[in-house]
Enzyme design. Sequence first.
Site, mmCIF file in Angstrom:
data_model
loop_
_atom_site.group_PDB
_atom_site.id
_atom_site.type_symbol
_atom_site.label_atom_id
_atom_site.label_comp_id
_atom_site.label_asym_id
_atom_site.label_seq_id
_atom_site.Cartn_x
_atom_site.Cartn_y
_atom_site.Cartn_z
ATOM 1 N N LYS A 151 -20.125 -7.817 -11.916
ATOM 2 C CA LYS A 151 -20.028 -7.086 -10.650
ATOM 3 C C LYS A 151 -20.988 -5.886 -10.633
ATOM 4 C CE LYS A 151 -18.649 -5.750 -6.749
ATOM 5 N NZ LYS A 151 -17.945 -5.985 -5.570
ATOM 6 N N ASP A 158 0.873 -1.181 0.000
ATOM 7 C CA ASP A 158 0.000 0.000 0.000
ATOM 8 C C ASP A 158 0.906 1.225 0.000
ATOM 9 O OD1 ASP A 158 -3.224 0.364 0.987
ATOM 10 O OD2 ASP A 158 -1.933 2.136 1.041
ATOM 11 N N LYS A 162 0.005 3.140 7.205
ATOM 12 C CA LYS A 162 -0.871 1.971 7.298
ATOM 13 C C LYS A 162 -0.037 0.687 7.309
ATOM 14 C CE LYS A 162 -5.006 1.636 4.837
ATOM 15 N NZ LYS A 162 -5.759 1.367 3.601
ATOM 16 N N CYS A 173 -19.878 0.695 -1.309
ATOM 17 C CA CYS A 173 -20.096 -0.054 -2.556
ATOM 18 C C CYS A 173 -21.370 0.358 -3.288
ATOM 19 C CB CYS A 173 -20.109 -1.547 -2.273
ATOM 20 S SG CYS A 173 -18.464 -2.122 -1.856
ATOM 21 N N LEU A 178 -17.342 -9.722 -1.515
ATOM 22 C CA LEU A 178 -17.466 -9.845 -0.059
ATOM 23 C C LEU A 178 -18.169 -8.648 0.585
ATOM 24 C CD1 LEU A 178 -14.939 -7.956 1.108
ATOM 25 C CD2 LEU A 178 -13.659 -10.022 0.582
ATOM 26 N N GLU A 204 -18.745 -6.256 3.903
ATOM 27 C CA GLU A 204 -18.046 -5.810 5.106
ATOM 28 C C GLU A 204 -18.735 -6.446 6.307
ATOM 29 O OE1 GLU A 204 -17.495 -1.587 5.464
ATOM 30 O OE2 GLU A 204 -16.882 -1.432 3.378
ATOM 31 N N ARG A 256 -18.835 5.425 5.653
ATOM 32 C CA ARG A 256 -18.909 6.028 4.314
ATOM 33 C C ARG A 256 -20.323 5.904 3.729
ATOM 34 N NH1 ARG A 256 -13.794 3.206 1.671
ATOM 35 N NH2 ARG A 256 -14.725 1.478 2.801
HETATM 36 C C1 UDX Z 1 -22.093 -4.985 -0.753
HETATM 37 C C2 UDX Z 1 -22.390 -6.313 -1.470
HETATM 38 O O1 UDX Z 1 -23.313 -7.075 -0.685
HETATM 39 C C3 UDX Z 1 -21.108 -7.084 -1.709
HETATM 40 O O2 UDX Z 1 -21.392 -8.254 -2.457
HETATM 41 C C4 UDX Z 1 -20.135 -6.194 -2.472
HETATM 42 O O3 UDX Z 1 -18.892 -6.844 -2.633
HETATM 43 C C5 UDX Z 1 -19.907 -4.883 -1.733
HETATM 44 O O4 UDX Z 1 -21.158 -4.249 -1.506
HETATM 45 P P1 UDX Z 1 -21.555 -4.222 1.739
HETATM 46 O O5 UDX Z 1 -21.430 -2.832 1.190
HETATM 47 O O6 UDX Z 1 -20.541 -4.718 2.697
HETATM 48 O O7 UDX Z 1 -21.574 -5.286 0.529
HETATM 49 O O8 UDX Z 1 -22.966 -4.292 2.478
HETATM 50 P P2 UDX Z 1 -24.330 -5.109 2.381
HETATM 51 O O9 UDX Z 1 -24.393 -6.088 3.486
HETATM 52 O O10 UDX Z 1 -24.582 -5.631 1.032
HETATM 53 O O11 UDX Z 1 -25.349 -3.928 2.716
HETATM 54 C C6 UDX Z 1 -25.389 -2.741 1.923
HETATM 55 C C7 UDX Z 1 -26.352 -1.744 2.480
HETATM 56 O O12 UDX Z 1 -27.693 -2.135 2.195
HETATM 57 C C8 UDX Z 1 -26.298 -1.512 3.990
HETATM 58 O O13 UDX Z 1 -26.393 -0.123 4.250
HETATM 59 C C9 UDX Z 1 -27.515 -2.228 4.514
HETATM 60 O O14 UDX Z 1 -27.995 -1.677 5.712
HETATM 61 C C10 UDX Z 1 -28.490 -2.032 3.360
HETATM 62 N N1 UDX Z 1 -29.544 -3.042 3.290
HETATM 63 C C11 UDX Z 1 -29.235 -4.349 3.055
HETATM 64 C C12 UDX Z 1 -30.872 -2.652 3.426
HETATM 65 O O15 UDX Z 1 -31.196 -1.474 3.623
HETATM 66 N N2 UDX Z 1 -31.840 -3.616 3.328
HETATM 67 C C13 UDX Z 1 -31.560 -4.910 3.103
HETATM 68 O O16 UDX Z 1 -32.498 -5.713 3.021
HETATM 69 C C14 UDX Z 1 -30.218 -5.296 2.968
#
Ligand code: UDX
Length: 440
Positions: free
Chosen positions: A213, A39, A44, A269, A162, A164, A336
């Site tokens: 993706k 990195d 870090k 994401c 994946l 978080e 974020r």
């Molecule tokens: C997401 C994708 O799931 C993952 O595959 C990709 O690699 C990165 O983006 P992440 O950002 O870690 O992962 O969070 P995720 O668990 O998917 O939740 C995203 C957001 O949606 C959160 O703010 C969560 O609170 C919200 N959410 C999720 C809802 O509001 N309702 C739901 O039913 C599910």
Amino acid sequence: MEQKGHIKKYKIGVVGAGHVGLVAAACFAELGHRVICVDNDAGKINSLKKLIMPFYEPELEPLVRKNIKKGILTFSSSLDETIKAAQVIFIAVGTPPQPDGSADLTAIENVAQAVARNLDSYKIVIEKSTVPVQTGQKVKETIYRYRKSNVDFDVASNPEFLREGKAVYDFFYPDRIVLGVESPRAEKILKEIYSSLKAPMVITDINTAELIKHASNSFLAAKISFINAVSRICDLAGADVEKVSLAMGLDKRIGAQFLNAGVGYGGFCFPKDVEAFIYISKKLGYEFGFLKEVKRINDEQRRYFVEKIKEHLWIIKGKKIAVLGLSFKPDTDDMRFAPSVDIVEAFLKEGAYVRVYDPKAKKEAGELFRGKRVEFAGNPYRAVKGCDCVCFLTEWEEFKKLDFKKIKVLTRYHLIADGRNMLDAQKLTKMGFEYIGMGR
Ligand code: UDX
């Protein structure tokens, strides 16, 4: 995760020690490969060498510790040295959004240039972080353009899915592994790298892998916005969105996940990826109006939540509001694009006093709200003391176990605004709380 049998080991360089890169680096090491994670943030890297994680992610720290100790995982701040030493290079650098919605790909180009500079034997360069479709092509062109000899190389795409908070689990137990490759050699190497994971592999070309993706993340965001739109109609019609989700989710074609209505999606994401897909589609000649609506509905949920509270409190100015849960979702300290940021800002704009609590995101939130009228509490009960409204914005497990009798005694006015539909509305109403849900 224990390894059985023999798997071919590679010398892997992972560029970027962010969420995607660091998790991948630790997990590749756990699979038995030799990994250097690089990195350009020397601070870090120094912290990582001292076993200090740059963010909170369950299960990650023990994995990093164990593999550093074994000498199989190392950290570096020299991109050139890492590329020289590795045969397989995963790019997991940031691609931050720009004001027009496009992704800033400077860091990706920088890695491609470094590969070209250090191409002294065959190497394979794999995009792992989310990049716009056709980026692989650009990476390939850049390496061709700047390489000093005719040494062979491959470019591939292996998008990361994946989540978080569940990142380590998702790495070892993925629903699928997508490999966008252009040569049998690249396909063989990537298959060998992942050979000990049991997951269906989708082998395709690079453009298609990149698009998978975009399409996957945007579809999940769309599912959330769909149920949020339905929740608005439930509010208007006096129906219960929780039951609607339950019944819809029992249909196997729909599936039960990502149908929780609430204040909407956040994180690094979905908001970024939806914007980027809208931008890329337009650039390619397709106006993705559907996704614009997904984004609009999501933005509106945050405003709608504040409006609902306003309806109950009438005047927000001078009122005390407690916000429990700040991170964009549970089990992470990531703030974020969290809905809490806009919602707290809206309360402040209206003149409220805001007291907040989050089990993990205190540091991150402290930086975001620095200099603002936001008070941080050390526990949920301190946060709610004397408040006119208690908001729940992240469904942390510990909030479900709160003593609401105590909260009733501590609060000045007994209003609960459940931005995640995570609490037992009936029970709270019986206890004498006014309850605001999202579509229920
Ligand atoms: C997401 C994708 O799931 C993952 O595959 C990709 O690699 C990165 O983006 P992440 O950002 O870690 O992962 O969070 P995720 O668990 O998917 O939740 C995203 C957001 O949606 C959160 O703010 C969560 O609170 C919200 N959410 C999720 C809802 O509001 N309702 C739901 O039913 C599910």
